[in-house]
Design a protein around this motif. Structure first.
Motif, short mmCIF file in Angstrom:
data_model
loop_
_atom_site.label_atom_id
_atom_site.label_comp_id
_atom_site.label_asym_id
_atom_site.label_seq_id
_atom_site.Cartn_x
_atom_site.Cartn_y
_atom_site.Cartn_z
N LEU A 3 6.96 -23.84 28.09
CA LEU A 3 7.53 -25.05 27.46
C LEU A 3 6.88 -26.30 28.03
O LEU A 3 7.56 -27.20 28.45
N GLU A 4 5.59 -26.32 28.03
CA GLU A 4 4.93 -27.51 28.58
C GLU A 4 5.20 -28.70 27.68
O GLU A 4 4.52 -28.92 26.69
N ALA A 5 6.24 -29.42 28.02
CA ALA A 5 6.70 -30.45 27.09
C ALA A 5 6.17 -31.82 27.43
O ALA A 5 6.13 -32.21 28.59
N GLY A 6 5.75 -32.52 26.38
CA GLY A 6 5.41 -33.93 26.54
C GLY A 6 6.67 -34.74 26.27
O GLY A 6 7.67 -34.21 25.80
N GLU A 7 6.60 -36.03 26.54
CA GLU A 7 7.73 -36.92 26.26
C GLU A 7 8.09 -36.83 24.77
O GLU A 7 7.21 -36.80 23.92
N ASP A 8 9.38 -36.76 24.46
CA ASP A 8 9.89 -36.73 23.09
C ASP A 8 9.54 -35.47 22.29
O ASP A 8 9.72 -35.44 21.08
N ASP A 9 8.99 -34.46 22.94
CA ASP A 9 8.73 -33.22 22.19
C ASP A 9 10.06 -32.56 21.83
O ASP A 9 11.01 -32.61 22.59
N TYR A 10 10.08 -31.95 20.67
CA TYR A 10 11.31 -31.39 20.11
C TYR A 10 11.13 -29.88 19.97
O TYR A 10 10.20 -29.42 19.31
N PHE A 11 11.98 -29.13 20.62
CA PHE A 11 11.89 -27.67 20.55
C PHE A 11 13.11 -27.11 19.83
O PHE A 11 14.22 -27.59 20.03
N ILE A 12 12.88 -26.09 19.01
CA ILE A 12 14.02 -25.35 18.43
C ILE A 12 13.94 -23.92 18.96
O ILE A 12 12.87 -23.30 18.95
N PHE A 13 15.06 -23.42 19.44
CA PHE A 13 15.11 -22.05 19.97
C PHE A 13 15.83 -21.16 18.96
O PHE A 13 17.00 -21.38 18.65
N VAL A 15 15.60 -12.26 30.72
CA VAL A 15 15.03 -13.60 30.50
C VAL A 15 15.56 -14.56 31.57
O VAL A 15 14.81 -15.34 32.16
N ILE A 16 16.87 -14.47 31.82
CA ILE A 16 17.48 -15.37 32.81
C ILE A 16 16.90 -15.13 34.21
O ILE A 16 16.71 -16.06 34.99
N LYS A 17 16.60 -13.84 34.49
CA LYS A 17 16.01 -13.54 35.81
C LYS A 17 14.56 -14.00 35.89
O LYS A 17 13.97 -14.06 36.96
N ASN A 18 13.96 -14.26 34.73
CA ASN A 18 12.54 -14.65 34.71
C ASN A 18 12.34 -15.99 34.02
O ASN A 18 11.46 -16.15 33.16
N LEU A 19 13.18 -16.95 34.40
CA LEU A 19 13.13 -18.24 33.71
C LEU A 19 11.80 -18.98 33.91
O LEU A 19 11.45 -19.83 33.10
N THR A 20 11.07 -18.62 34.95
CA THR A 20 9.77 -19.30 35.14
C THR A 20 8.86 -19.01 33.96
O THR A 20 8.06 -19.84 33.56
N TRP A 21 9.02 -17.80 33.38
CA TRP A 21 8.21 -17.47 32.18
C TRP A 21 8.47 -18.51 31.09
O TRP A 21 7.55 -19.03 30.47
N LEU A 22 9.76 -18.81 30.88
CA LEU A 22 10.12 -19.76 29.83
C LEU A 22 9.60 -21.15 30.18
O LEU A 22 8.97 -21.82 29.35
N VAL A 78 9.67 -14.63 23.17
CA VAL A 78 10.30 -13.88 24.26
C VAL A 78 9.79 -12.43 24.29
O VAL A 78 9.79 -11.78 25.33
N ARG A 79 9.28 -11.95 23.17
CA ARG A 79 8.80 -10.57 23.12
C ARG A 79 7.54 -10.38 23.96
O ARG A 79 7.15 -9.26 24.25
N ASP A 80 6.90 -11.50 24.34
CA ASP A 80 5.77 -11.38 25.27
C ASP A 80 6.29 -11.03 26.66
O ASP A 80 5.56 -10.53 27.51
N LEU A 81 7.58 -11.33 26.90
CA LEU A 81 8.18 -11.01 28.19
C LEU A 81 8.89 -9.67 28.14
O LEU A 81 8.71 -8.81 29.01
N ILE A 82 9.71 -9.48 27.10
CA ILE A 82 10.46 -8.22 26.97
C ILE A 82 10.78 -7.95 25.50
O ILE A 82 11.07 -8.87 24.74
N GLN A 83 10.70 -6.65 25.13
CA GLN A 83 10.98 -6.29 23.74
C GLN A 83 12.15 -5.32 23.68
O GLN A 83 12.24 -4.41 24.50
N LEU A 84 13.01 -5.51 22.69
CA LEU A 84 14.20 -4.66 22.58
C LEU A 84 13.81 -3.18 22.44
O LEU A 84 14.42 -2.30 23.07
N ASP A 85 12.79 -2.89 21.64
CA ASP A 85 12.39 -1.49 21.41
C ASP A 85 12.06 -0.79 22.72
O ASP A 85 12.46 0.36 22.94
N ASP A 86 11.32 -1.50 23.59
CA ASP A 86 10.93 -0.90 24.87
C ASP A 86 12.16 -0.57 25.71
O ASP A 86 12.24 0.48 26.34
N VAL A 87 13.14 -1.49 25.68
CA VAL A 87 14.35 -1.28 26.47
C VAL A 87 15.13 -0.08 25.93
O VAL A 87 15.60 0.77 26.69
N MET A 88 15.21 0.01 24.60
CA MET A 88 15.98 1.11 24.00
C MET A 88 15.30 2.46 24.20
O MET A 88 15.95 3.50 24.27
#
Ligand SMILES: Nc1nc2c(ncn2[C@@H]2O[C@H](COP(=O)(O)OP(=O)(O)OP(=O)(O)O)[C@@H](O)[C@H]2O)c(=O)[nH]1
Ligand SMILES: [Mg+2]
Length: 261
Positions: free
Chosen positions: A87-97, A76-83, A46-56
């Protein structure tokens, strides 16, 4: 998910190793805009989209660390297309957030729910995994408080939900025995051990414990990163909640039927 320092990132790293040993694919997404270094391979950050330090550091926004984090997650919610693109997921791919620790994200702000709803709309099956540090669960009152925070997250997100006690490997032998009682807790006798001076609060404690007991709302699983069996049990419970693998079986059966025909 889970409070700050509960072991979320360590859980991701442990699972990454475990998946490797099982020869199963697993991708880990960092959703914490304040994270610094990782002990697991990061598929999307997510830091490729936004970083806390920059915001602060932004002189117009004037955010501290907590307000800044909420701003980041709303971004992040306003830019969900980034996410979605990451997440180019194939069938049965398993992601942990790997999520941030601020509890307000889970119990009253809409952002995490918006995120899980987006994942579901992209055809992901989602399971919430809520981590609590076992070292803070050794007393009845703290245990009930841990249950309630997990519960408020479960109610807010309305997705299958698994609660986990982490850092079991750090507990002395005696505490390990005690913690076992909390895996299948007798809430009513627990309420008795928490008697306050005020009868009013005793009644409240009793009712909270009764509610947890009546609905078996939160059961914790022990997660000991040094014990393969314990990691397996957690994974099996999550697989079951996600109905992972059920489609695979159906495909095999379909194939057999085709052959018979
Ligand atoms: N021994 C042991 N240490 C752990 C375990 N889980 C986490 N830790 C340690 O606890 C500290 C915090 O763990 P993290 O995984 O960074 O926790 P987190 O929930 O990601 O923390 P935030 O992202 O800051 O909210 C680190 O020093 C870890 O090494 C565990 O299961 N066993
Ligand atoms: Mg972390």
């Amino acid at each position: 998910m889970g409070p700050a320092g509960s072991g979320k990132s360590t859980y991701c790293a442990t699972m990454a190793e475990h998946f490797k040993a099982l020869n199963r694919r697993c991708y880990i997404v960092n959703l914490d805009p304040a994270a610094e270094d990782f002990k697991y391979p990061v598929t999307a950050d997510v830091r490729d989209l936004i970083q806390l330090d920059d915001v602060m550091e932004d002189h117009e926004l004037h955010f501290g660390p907590n307000g800044g984090l909420i701003f980041c997650m709303e971004y992040v919610i306003k830019n969900l297309t980034w996410l979605q693109e990451n997440l180019e997921a194939g069938e049965d791919d398993y992601f942990i957030f790997d999520c941030p620790g601020q509890i307000e994200l889970y119990n009253h702000l809409p952002v995490m729910r918006q995120l899980t709803e987006a994942l579901q709309s992209w055809d992901f099956r989602v399971c919430g995994v809520f981590l609590v540090d076992s070292q803070f669960l050794g007393e009845s009152s703290k245990f009930v408080s841990g249950v309630l925070s997990s519960l408020s997250c479960m109610i807010n997100l309305e997705i299958p939900h698994i609660s986990i006690m982490t850092k079991i490997d750090l507990l002395p032998k005696k505490s390990k025995k005690k913690i076992k009682e909390y895996l299948d807790p007798d809430m009513l006798s627990m309420a008795e051990t928490m008697n306050h001076h005020s009868a009013k609060y005793n009644k409240l404690t009793e009712m909270i414990c009764q509610l947890i007991d009546d609905y078996s709302m939160v059961r914790f699983l022990a997660f000991d990163q040094s014990d393969e069996d314990s990691i397996n049990i957690v994974l099996q419970n999550i697989d079951m909640a996600l109905q992972y693998g059920e489609d695979l079986e159906v495909q095999v059966k379909d194939f057999e039927t085709d052959e018979q025909e």
